[in-house]
Motif scaffolding. Structure first.
Motif, short mmCIF file in Angstrom:
data_model
loop_
_atom_site.label_atom_id
_atom_site.label_comp_id
_atom_site.label_asym_id
_atom_site.label_seq_id
_atom_site.Cartn_x
_atom_site.Cartn_y
_atom_site.Cartn_z
N GLN A 109 3.53 7.47 1.69
CA GLN A 109 3.20 7.43 3.12
C GLN A 109 4.17 8.29 3.90
O GLN A 109 5.16 8.79 3.37
N MET A 110 3.88 8.44 5.18
CA MET A 110 4.66 9.36 5.98
C MET A 110 5.01 8.73 7.32
O MET A 110 4.22 8.02 7.90
N PHE A 112 6.16 10.01 11.06
CA PHE A 112 6.07 11.30 11.74
C PHE A 112 7.16 11.50 12.79
O PHE A 112 7.80 10.55 13.24
N SER A 118 1.70 10.64 17.12
CA SER A 118 1.34 10.12 15.80
C SER A 118 0.52 8.83 15.88
O SER A 118 0.09 8.32 14.86
N LEU A 119 0.33 8.31 17.09
CA LEU A 119 -0.50 7.11 17.23
C LEU A 119 -1.72 7.46 18.07
O LEU A 119 -1.60 8.06 19.13
N GLU A 131 -5.14 -0.27 9.97
CA GLU A 131 -5.96 0.79 9.39
C GLU A 131 -5.69 1.06 7.91
O GLU A 131 -6.63 1.10 7.11
N PRO A 132 -4.41 1.23 7.50
CA PRO A 132 -4.20 1.46 6.07
C PRO A 132 -4.68 0.29 5.21
O PRO A 132 -5.22 0.50 4.12
N LYS A 134 -7.12 -1.83 5.87
CA LYS A 134 -8.58 -1.81 5.80
C LYS A 134 -9.07 -0.68 4.91
O LYS A 134 -9.97 -0.86 4.10
N TYR A 149 0.49 -9.12 11.46
CA TYR A 149 1.52 -9.78 12.25
C TYR A 149 2.84 -9.83 11.48
O TYR A 149 3.91 -9.67 12.05
N ARG A 181 2.97 0.99 10.08
CA ARG A 181 1.79 1.59 9.45
C ARG A 181 2.16 2.20 8.09
O ARG A 181 1.41 2.08 7.13
#
Lengths: 347, 307
Positions: A109-110, A112, A118-119, A131-132, A134, A149, A181
């Protein structure tokens, strides 16, 4: 003893690296005009080799345009390499395609540089962090909620922020969201592309401390890209110094800061401001003058010779390769420094 | 870490916060609406026009196509010779202008909205795909856009309408097909800049599939300029429909559109100005209201403007 890097590799083959980069090149085609016969290339990354051990932090340092971010993007497979291998746990990432690559992405992963871009401004914090999870089908419904959470707790974000949009946060908090994230999928390797350079100095240390804490907690391996040495000193175990698409020196943090072998590293160290004037070593301070030459048209021989205070004829004609000058201390220089004070090693 | 005990406490906090937030969506809209006077005006007028179109049957005082030779070219009520029987006067065949405008709103709105919706769907899709994938796909799609741009809208519409015959459906399709290119170009341009932002890189590095990146990361970020342009475009489409009707290739009688009424009235503009003025005013006010509404919608759709 001077040994070629390849020889060293065969000797230490027993050691398993998490990531190994071999002969990596990235040339951007910058040919102008339709009918030019000769194509022009910008050599952003030009034949670099390095490895990252499990659980360590490798700092990559260099001026803007030296190829450090390109290296990060190449490892992330956000850019296609021109040549070379990127071996992650024995698999060449650059050969993976489609679904196989998508699955593998969960492990790298990265974080930024710019927490303001980046969001996604249209997504709530909860959805950004979810997101990751899901995407890789890690969790759903209530379980997903709990995991998000928990991640927010881990990075020090209040849970009540979950429904807010990124623009409601400060740079430091946004970077925490970005970190949440990045660690959501429990990756093995995180590439941090100047994660603190856009933040206030007071916030920088908070974020760096958080990253160190997470590294211990989740056994993370970091590649930490920065443009100055002070930023990587805090967090790195080993440091690679890049100049014009090449790695010029790579060794442990202690060796690099105490005894740099490459004049460029010495120059970078000398550029670090020292608050106490009595501690400043004016006599041995080398100043690198001028600008970095264009990577589209790099100098012959050693790429640093145009700015190197110790440059010799050999430097102008012959390109030095990265060799293990001292144990675990690689340098690409014909005349490495001794003790980092401008005294040349006699050859 | 004492995460578990904290978790329960915070969960309660969060659920109460969530409740507040769900009502907040509507409250936020209303607050933003009331804050913007032009937005309020736009919304009220647009809603009014929509209601008028829906309930035309009950609102219109007369049958819009009822010819009454006894009441030809009656002026509006405040002028000499006018009466409350025909508030906005009558036309050369004695038809009630107000009733005709009320019925005309149906076709004008339907054509405007449907044509823009059609154009928007095609244009946004093409723009997203061309902008995101770039390269060959982009080249092919954009040359297609260029070739569409080279065709004069009115001429193209005239040709198609005279081949297939003027009807509401052909009109919608024709206006939709001639308009999608502007959305494609707009959206592509936005996508080109947005896809360089780091959050798109972040989504890629997570392994988000292309279709999700397009739908969840790109689309929401191009939607607000699109909304503004498309509301403007509803307005120009209404005008374009009026022009085509004016040229006699739009809506054919007995179906009534504002452009048609305007066109009928043009011969009498020197003597009986009300024939062309009132449908013209209806077009102007509606178009203006839609533009105001579009501006306000852009503000609402952008979470950054919610203060």
């Amino acid at each position: 003893m001077v040994q070629k890097l390849e020889q060293v590799e065969t000797q230490t083959k027993k050691e398993e690296y998490l990531l190994e980069v071999k002969g990596l090149k990235k040339y951007f085609d910058v040919t102008e005009g339709l009918f030019k016969k000769e194509r022009q290339y910008l050599r952003a990354v030009d034949n670099i080799d390095f490895f990252v051990r499990q659980g360590e932090t490798l700092g990559i340092v260099g001026e803007s345009g030296c190829g450090k971010s390109t290296t990060g993007n190449l490892i992330m497979q956000l850019l296609d390499k021109t040549e070379g291998e990127i071996i992650f746990e024995g698999v060449d990432l650059s050969k993976l395609k489609g679904e196989a690559l998508r699955k593998k992405r969960a492990e790298i992963q990265m974080i930024f540089q710019d927490p303001f871009s980046s969001l996604n401004p249209r997504m709530r914090v909860f959805d950004i962090i979810a997101e990751p999870l899901k995407t890789h089908g890690v969790a759903k419904g209530k379980e997903l909620e709990n995991q998000v959470y928990e991640l927010m707790d881990v990075v020090g974000l209040d849970r009540s922020y979950a429904r807010r949009y990124p623009h409601e946060f400060s740079g430091g908090q946004r970077q925490r969201i970005g970190i949440a994230r990045a660690i959501a999928l429990k990756p093995k390797l995180i590439i941090c592309d100047e994660p603190v350079s856009a933040l206030d100095v007071s916030i920088q240390s908070q974020i760096l401390n958080l990253m160190s804490k997470l590294q211990k907690e989740f056994q993370l391996t970091y590649i930490f890209i920065a443009h100055g040495l002070p930023a990587v000193k805090h967090i790195s175990d080993r440091v690679a110094v890049m100049y014009l698409g090449k790695i010029v020196e790579i060794t442990t943090k202690e060796k690099l800061f105490d005894q740099p072998l490459h004049p460029y590293t010495e120059g970078l160290l000398a550029a670090v401001p020292i608050p106490d004037p009595t501690l400043r070593d004016q006599k041995h301070r080398i100043i690198i003058e001028g600008d970095m030459p264009s990577p589209a048209n790099p100098p012959s021989g050693c790429r640093f010779h145009t700015r190197c205070p110790y440059a010799q004829d050999k430097c102008r004609s012959e390109e030095p390769s990265l060799i293990e000058e001292k144990p675990d201390h690689f340098v690409a220089c014909h005349f490495p420094l001794e003790k980092g004070h401008g005294v040349l090693i006699e050859k | 870490m004492s995460v578990n005990t904290e978790t329960q406490n915070q969960n309660q906090v969060v659920s109460s916060v969530e409740k507040k937030q769900t009502t907040n969506g509507f409250v936020r809209w209303m607050r933003l609406l009331l804050k913007s006077k032009t937005g309020t005006f736009g919304l009220i007028i647009v809603l009014a026009v929509i209601l008028v179109a829906i309930f035309a049957k009950y609102l219109a005082p007369y049958d819009p196509n009822m010819i009454n030779p006894a009441a030809m070219l009656k002026p509006p009520f405040w002028l000499e010779g006018g009466s409350m029987e025909h508030i906005l006067g009558t036309d050369n065949l004695g038809r009630d202008i107000l009733s005709r405008i009320i019925y005309g709103s149906q076709v004008s709105l339907a054509v405007g909205l449907a044509a823009v919706a059609l154009a928007g769907v095609i244009g946004v899709f093409v723009g997203l795909v061309a902008g995101y994938y770039g390269g060959f796909i982009d080249n092919v799609l954009m040359r297609l856009v260029d070739s569409f741009l080279a065709i004069p809208t009115i001429l193209f519409a005239l040709v198609i309408l005279s081949i297939f015959g003027p009807s509401v459906t052909t009109l919608i399709v024709v206006l939709g097909i001639t308009n999608w290119v502007q959305y494609a170009r707009l959206v592509r341009g936005e996508v080109l800049s947005i896809k360089e932002r780091e959050f798109v890189k972040a989504a890629k590095s997570i392994g988000v599939r292309d279709n999700k990146i397009i739908l969840k990361h790109l689309l929401p970020n191009v939607i607000s300029p699109f909304i503004v342009i498309s509301t403007l475009s509803v307005a120009t489409t209404i005008i374009l429909e009026a022009s085509l009707s004016f040229l006699g290739l739009g809506i054919q009688p007995p179906t009534i559109s504002w452009g048609g009424i305007l066109s009928d009235g043009r011969d009498y503009i020197a003597t009986s100005w009300w024939l062309a003025t009132f449908p013209g005013l209806a077009i102007t006010i509606t178009v203006l209201a839609i533009i105001f509404l579009g501006d306000w919608l852009r503000d609402v759709l952008d979470p950054r403007s919610a203060k």
